[in-house]
Design a protein around this motif. Structure first.
Motif, PDB file in Angstrom:
ATOM      1  N   TYR A 140       0.837  -1.213   0.000  1.00 48.02           N
ATOM      2  CA  TYR A 140       0.000   0.000   0.000  1.00 48.02           C
ATOM      3  C   TYR A 140       0.868   1.259   0.000  1.00 48.02           C
ATOM      4  O   TYR A 140       0.587   2.232  -0.714  1.00 48.02           O
ATOM      5  N   PHE A 141       1.941   1.248   0.796  1.00 50.33           N
ATOM      6  CA  PHE A 141       2.836   2.410   0.853  1.00 50.33           C
ATOM      7  C   PHE A 141       3.874   2.384  -0.274  1.00 50.33           C
ATOM      8  O   PHE A 141       4.703   3.295  -0.367  1.00 50.33           O
ATOM      9  N   ARG A 142       3.815   1.356  -1.096  1.00 49.97           N
ATOM     10  CA  ARG A 142       4.677   1.241  -2.274  1.00 49.97           C
ATOM     11  C   ARG A 142       6.156   1.422  -1.928  1.00 49.97           C
ATOM     12  O   ARG A 142       6.838   2.337  -2.415  1.00 49.97           O
ATOM     13  N   LEU A 143       6.614   0.538  -1.082  1.00 50.20           N
ATOM     14  CA  LEU A 143       8.017   0.574  -0.705  1.00 50.20           C
ATOM     15  C   LEU A 143       8.897   0.266  -1.912  1.00 50.20           C
ATOM     16  O   LEU A 143       8.448  -0.366  -2.869  1.00 50.20           O
ATOM     17  N   PRO A 144      10.153   0.700  -1.876  1.00 54.03           N
ATOM     18  CA  PRO A 144      11.061   0.448  -3.004  1.00 54.03           C
ATOM     19  C   PRO A 144      11.181  -1.039  -3.315  1.00 54.03           C
ATOM     20  O   PRO A 144      10.971  -1.897  -2.465  1.00 54.03           O
ATOM     21  N   LEU A 145      11.516  -1.314  -4.582  1.00 59.82           N
ATOM     22  CA  LEU A 145      11.728  -2.660  -5.125  1.00 59.82           C
ATOM     23  C   LEU A 145      10.429  -3.421  -5.379  1.00 59.82           C
ATOM     24  O   LEU A 145      10.459  -4.579  -5.809  1.00 59.82           O
ATOM     25  N   PRO A 149      10.763   2.446  -9.794  1.00 57.54           N
ATOM     26  CA  PRO A 149      11.313   3.428  -8.842  1.00 57.54           C
ATOM     27  C   PRO A 149      10.542   4.735  -8.777  1.00 57.54           C
ATOM     28  O   PRO A 149      10.478   5.358  -7.705  1.00 57.54           O
ATOM     29  N   ARG A 150       9.940   5.157  -9.879  1.00 53.83           N
ATOM     30  CA  ARG A 150       9.238   6.443  -9.848  1.00 53.83           C
ATOM     31  C   ARG A 150       7.952   6.396  -9.006  1.00 53.83           C
ATOM     32  O   ARG A 150       7.383   7.443  -8.676  1.00 53.83           O
ATOM     33  N   HIS A 151       7.526   5.181  -8.644  1.00 52.81           N
ATOM     34  CA  HIS A 151       6.311   5.052  -7.836  1.00 52.81           C
ATOM     35  C   HIS A 151       6.613   4.801  -6.367  1.00 52.81           C
ATOM     36  O   HIS A 151       5.676   4.603  -5.574  1.00 52.81           O
ATOM     37  N   ASP A 152       7.900   4.839  -5.980  1.00 47.94           N
ATOM     38  CA  ASP A 152       8.244   4.580  -4.579  1.00 47.94           C
ATOM     39  C   ASP A 152       7.562   5.594  -3.663  1.00 47.94           C
ATOM     40  O   ASP A 152       7.637   6.814  -3.877  1.00 47.94           O
ATOM     41  N   PHE A 153       6.898   5.084  -2.625  1.00 45.25           N
ATOM     42  CA  PHE A 153       6.224   5.875  -1.584  1.00 45.25           C
ATOM     43  C   PHE A 153       5.152   6.812  -2.155  1.00 45.25           C
ATOM     44  O   PHE A 153       4.776   7.791  -1.515  1.00 45.25           O
ATOM     45  N   SER A 154       4.629   6.508  -3.314  1.00 45.02           N
ATOM     46  CA  SER A 154       3.527   7.294  -3.878  1.00 45.02           C
ATOM     47  C   SER A 154       2.199   6.702  -3.400  1.00 45.02           C
ATOM     48  O   SER A 154       2.154   5.602  -2.837  1.00 45.02           O
ATOM     49  N   THR A 155       1.111   7.429  -3.605  1.00 46.29           N
ATOM     50  CA  THR A 155      -0.205   6.967  -3.200  1.00 46.29           C
ATOM     51  C   THR A 155      -1.142   6.921  -4.400  1.00 46.29           C
ATOM     52  O   THR A 155      -0.980   7.689  -5.358  1.00 46.29           O
ATOM     53  N   SER A 156      -2.115   6.039  -4.322  1.00 49.56           N
ATOM     54  CA  SER A 156      -3.057   5.890  -5.423  1.00 49.56           C
ATOM     55  C   SER A 156      -4.062   7.043  -5.435  1.00 49.56           C
ATOM     56  O   SER A 156      -4.428   7.590  -4.387  1.00 49.56           O
ATOM     57  N   ASN A 214      -2.908  -2.365  -5.222  1.00 50.76           N
ATOM     58  CA  ASN A 214      -2.142  -1.139  -5.011  1.00 50.76           C
ATOM     59  C   ASN A 214      -1.234  -0.793  -6.195  1.00 50.76           C
ATOM     60  O   ASN A 214      -0.428   0.140  -6.108  1.00 50.76           O
ATOM     61  N   HIS A 215      -1.377  -1.527  -7.279  1.00 49.97           N
ATOM     62  CA  HIS A 215      -0.546  -1.269  -8.453  1.00 49.97           C
ATOM     63  C   HIS A 215      -0.879   0.091  -9.062  1.00 49.97           C
ATOM     64  O   HIS A 215      -2.043   0.512  -9.085  1.00 49.97           O
ATOM     65  N   PRO A 216       0.137   0.810  -9.537  1.00 48.38           N
ATOM     66  CA  PRO A 216      -0.120   2.123 -10.158  1.00 48.38           C
ATOM     67  C   PRO A 216      -1.084   2.067 -11.346  1.00 48.38           C
ATOM     68  O   PRO A 216      -1.753   3.057 -11.653  1.00 48.38           O
ATOM     69  N   LEU A 217      -1.185   0.922 -12.019  1.00 46.81           N
ATOM     70  CA  LEU A 217      -2.073   0.790 -13.168  1.00 46.81           C
ATOM     71  C   LEU A 217      -3.440   0.193 -12.797  1.00 46.81           C
ATOM     72  O   LEU A 217      -4.230  -0.130 -13.687  1.00 46.81           O
ATOM     73  N   TYR A 218      -3.712   0.070 -11.518  1.00 49.53           N
ATOM     74  CA  TYR A 218      -4.994  -0.500 -11.076  1.00 49.53           C
ATOM     75  C   TYR A 218      -6.158   0.375 -11.539  1.00 49.53           C
ATOM     76  O   TYR A 218      -6.101   1.612 -11.456  1.00 49.53           O
TER      77      TYR A 218
END
Length: 342
Positions: A140-145, A149-156, A214-218
């Protein structure tokens, strides 16, 4: 005169010499009942090696007492790790079984089986629930890896993603609190090797679901906000129902007691389903995940719901058969998990 005086004197003498009435003899003390002691031999179920011989075992001793005696001679085999049976291929005896009530003579032979290292059910439940709770939040918090990388710690940007996170976390927090304060486990322990199987099921499914939700493309559900609100209502309703059933089952059993009772509906409307279902806790659990599936419209969640439903159906059927076998007056109208269907 002399004759009269002699008669009177003789009468006094007879009265004085008459023996006093004897006191009743005390009853002899009752003889103590003779206790017939048992001789118990414990053999290994495979090798038939004699592991222990116990003489002068009281007839009122339970299987748990015998396990404790065996433990004193073999400290590495604590009672929860032992399984004793009368036949090498027979069913394990219960801890509360009494020696004199078993189909044995005064010389009894028990067959021992090592169940392996044990772990308490409460600990298993906690590990099972803490894992999915933490794993889901990592995605949910989109931790690294996890994602690019551009989505690290981003929110939906989708509200349903945040609602799903709250619902998922609420579910497992509820289960943790129930484990700590509500559940009373009939079985104290389970083999430690099973914890890896149980945890892999919950932990892997949690990671699979969380990755896609929690995927950026959801993409949000097809019917949008209306679908999310309806599914949220189903989820919350079933969660309250599950808690109510667990509380009712807790109140049915005293602490430390293994006596089973038939659960009946109470004043709480969520328990009225007991009139139709033997295991409504599973019914509400399936309903919760069905609501979560509709809310997220995510294939991994649907797969988890289907697999969970199949497993809970197996458990519910077993519990239903146990009720029918143990209670002659058990309501025949009830079904294991789904009213009138299954």
């Amino acid at each position: 005169m002399d004759a009269l005086a002699l008669e009177a004197k003789g009468a006094k003498t007879e009265g004085a010499s008459a023996p006093a009435p004897s006191k009743p003899r005390p009853k002899p003390p009752k003889k103590a009942k003779r206790i017939v002691y048992f001789e118990v031999e414990i053999q290994h179920v495979k090798s038939r090696e004699k592991l222990l011989l116990l003489d002068k075992v009281e007839p009122t001793a339970t299987i748990l007492d015998i396990k404790s005696m065996f433990h004193k001679s073999n400290p590495h085999w604590y009672p929860a790790r032992q399984s004793l049976c009368l036949d090498p291929k027979g069913k394990p005896l219960r801890d509360e079984d009494i020696l004199q009530e078993l189909p044995v003579g005064t010389t009894a032979t028990f067959y021992f089986r090592d169940l392996g290292a044990q772990i308490s059910w409460g600990t298993v439940f906690l590990i099972e629930c803490i894992g999915p709770l933490v794993i889901y939040l990592l995605f949910y918090f989109r931790l690294p890896l996890i994602y690019a990388p551009r989505h690290d710690f981003s929110t939906s940007k989708h509200l349903v993603v945040h609602i799903a996170c709250v619902c998922h976390s609420f579910h497992y927090l509820k289960r943790i609190l129930e484990t700590l304060f509500v559940h009373r486990f009939s079985h104290g322990t389970m083999p430690m090797r099973n914890i890896f199987k149980n945890c892999s099921y919950y932990w892997c499914f949690a990671a699979w679901m969380a990755y896609y939700i929690n995927h950026p493309l959801y993409t949000p559900p097809y019917y949008g906000e209306r679908q999310v609100k309806t599914a949220l209502g189903i989820f919350l309703f079933c969660q309250l129902g599950s808690l109510s059933i667990h509380m009712a089952l807790r109140n049915l059993k005293l602490p430390g007691s293994k006596n089973k009772k038939i659960p009946y509906p109470t004043k709480n409307p969520f328990t009225w389903i007991f009139a139709l279902v033997s295991c409504p806790n599973y019914t509400y659990e399936v309903g919760s995940w069905l609501g979560f599936t509709v809310m997220t419209q995510c294939l991994p969640v649907l797969f988890f719901t289907v697999v969970g439903f199949i497993q809970m159906t197996v458990w519910a059927r077993g519990k239903h058969r146990s009720y029918l076998k143990e209670f002659r007056e058990y309501p025949t109208l009830r079904s294991p998990i789904l009213p009138f269907i299954l």
